[in-house]
Design a protein around this motif. Sequence first.
Motif, PDB file in Angstrom:
ATOM      1  N   VAL A 126       0.850  -1.197   0.000  1.00  0.00           N
ATOM      2  CA  VAL A 126       0.000   0.000   0.000  1.00  0.00           C
ATOM      3  C   VAL A 126       0.885   1.247   0.000  1.00  0.00           C
ATOM      4  CG1 VAL A 126      -1.690   1.325   1.345  1.00  0.00           C
ATOM      5  CG2 VAL A 126      -1.938  -1.163   1.119  1.00  0.00           C
ATOM      6  N   ASN A 127       1.903   1.251   0.848  1.00  0.00           N
ATOM      7  CA  ASN A 127       2.795   2.411   0.921  1.00  0.00           C
ATOM      8  C   ASN A 127       3.568   2.609  -0.382  1.00  0.00           C
ATOM      9  OD1 ASN A 127       1.944   3.015   3.479  1.00  0.00           O
ATOM     10  ND2 ASN A 127       3.636   1.989   4.496  1.00  0.00           N
ATOM     11  N   ALA A 128       3.998   1.533  -1.025  1.00  0.00           N
ATOM     12  CA  ALA A 128       4.701   1.647  -2.308  1.00  0.00           C
ATOM     13  C   ALA A 128       3.785   2.273  -3.354  1.00  0.00           C
ATOM     14  CB  ALA A 128       5.196   0.278  -2.773  1.00  0.00           C
ATOM     15  N   ALA A 153      11.826   2.507   2.094  1.00  0.00           N
ATOM     16  CA  ALA A 153      11.468   2.685   0.682  1.00  0.00           C
ATOM     17  C   ALA A 153      12.713   2.868  -0.171  1.00  0.00           C
ATOM     18  CB  ALA A 153      10.562   3.904   0.521  1.00  0.00           C
ATOM     19  N   THR A 154      12.687   2.233  -1.339  1.00  0.00           N
ATOM     20  CA  THR A 154      13.714   2.433  -2.351  1.00  0.00           C
ATOM     21  C   THR A 154      13.009   2.913  -3.603  1.00  0.00           C
ATOM     22  OG1 THR A 154      15.057   0.648  -1.439  1.00  0.00           O
ATOM     23  CG2 THR A 154      15.556   1.354  -3.695  1.00  0.00           C
ATOM     24  N   GLY A 177       4.145   5.706   7.482  1.00  0.00           N
ATOM     25  CA  GLY A 177       4.594   4.316   7.468  1.00  0.00           C
ATOM     26  C   GLY A 177       5.934   4.121   6.787  1.00  0.00           C
ATOM     27  N   VAL A 178       6.365   5.118   6.010  1.00  0.00           N
ATOM     28  CA  VAL A 178       7.691   5.057   5.388  1.00  0.00           C
ATOM     29  C   VAL A 178       8.670   5.686   6.366  1.00  0.00           C
ATOM     30  CG1 VAL A 178       9.145   5.877   3.489  1.00  0.00           C
ATOM     31  CG2 VAL A 178       6.829   5.050   3.019  1.00  0.00           C
ATOM     32  N   ARG A 179       9.639   4.891   6.835  1.00  0.00           N
ATOM     33  CA  ARG A 179      10.574   5.361   7.861  1.00  0.00           C
ATOM     34  C   ARG A 179      11.907   5.814   7.288  1.00  0.00           C
ATOM     35  NH1 ARG A 179       8.651   0.638  10.079  1.00  0.00           N
ATOM     36  NH2 ARG A 179      10.669  -0.360   9.915  1.00  0.00           N
ATOM     37  N   SER A 180      12.281   5.273   6.133  1.00  0.00           N
ATOM     38  CA  SER A 180      13.543   5.688   5.513  1.00  0.00           C
ATOM     39  C   SER A 180      13.387   5.581   3.999  1.00  0.00           C
ATOM     40  CB  SER A 180      14.707   4.822   6.001  1.00  0.00           C
ATOM     41  OG  SER A 180      14.531   3.485   5.590  1.00  0.00           O
TER      42      SER A 180
END
Length: 190
Positions: A126-128, A153-154, A177-180
């Motif tokens: 979902v975050n991607a 995330a990349t 929800g994305v921490r890095s």
Amino acid sequence: MRAFDVMSAPALTVSPRTTVEKAAALLAEHGFAALPVIGDNGELAGVVSGEDLLREQLRTRRTAQRVADAMNPCAVAVDADMPVGEVARQLLGHHYRSLPVVCDGVVVGVVSREDLLRALTPQDEVNAARVSKLLCDNLGARPWDVVVLGGAATVLGVFHNHDEELAARDLAASVPGVRSVVVQPCASPA
């Protein structure tokens, strides 16, 4: 996971005495296909759908004044303890968009196809998808490759300059929800 874990609550409901106009307005306002009809003690008395209301309004001899005149009293419901796999089979097997959830005969919520999708889709995916949408909306539609694992995330893509790389990093980091975030420029296709 059970119906109780994925349902939307509290359920938006109507009573048999609710006017047809009010029920139709609730359906339109919230974008629902149907509403549970509950009795005085919270028990499921039926379901009224937009189709039911429209059908009643188009009849030439009589039009329904109250939900009781238009509802389907043979409502299908799922128990709060029903496993989500069985809930999905009920929804898909009967082509329902949503079903009331009951506990000891009392309506406690509603479970929809969207509720099941949300519960069964891993949060990283979902975050991607959210990061990809943000990148397309703000930096332009391109073949962004976004992977999120455990909140990391990349972002792989073709960037026109360093400022775009920084913008992509900031956009990705803004998703809850994305921490890095790691941004990796790729060579543009030939």
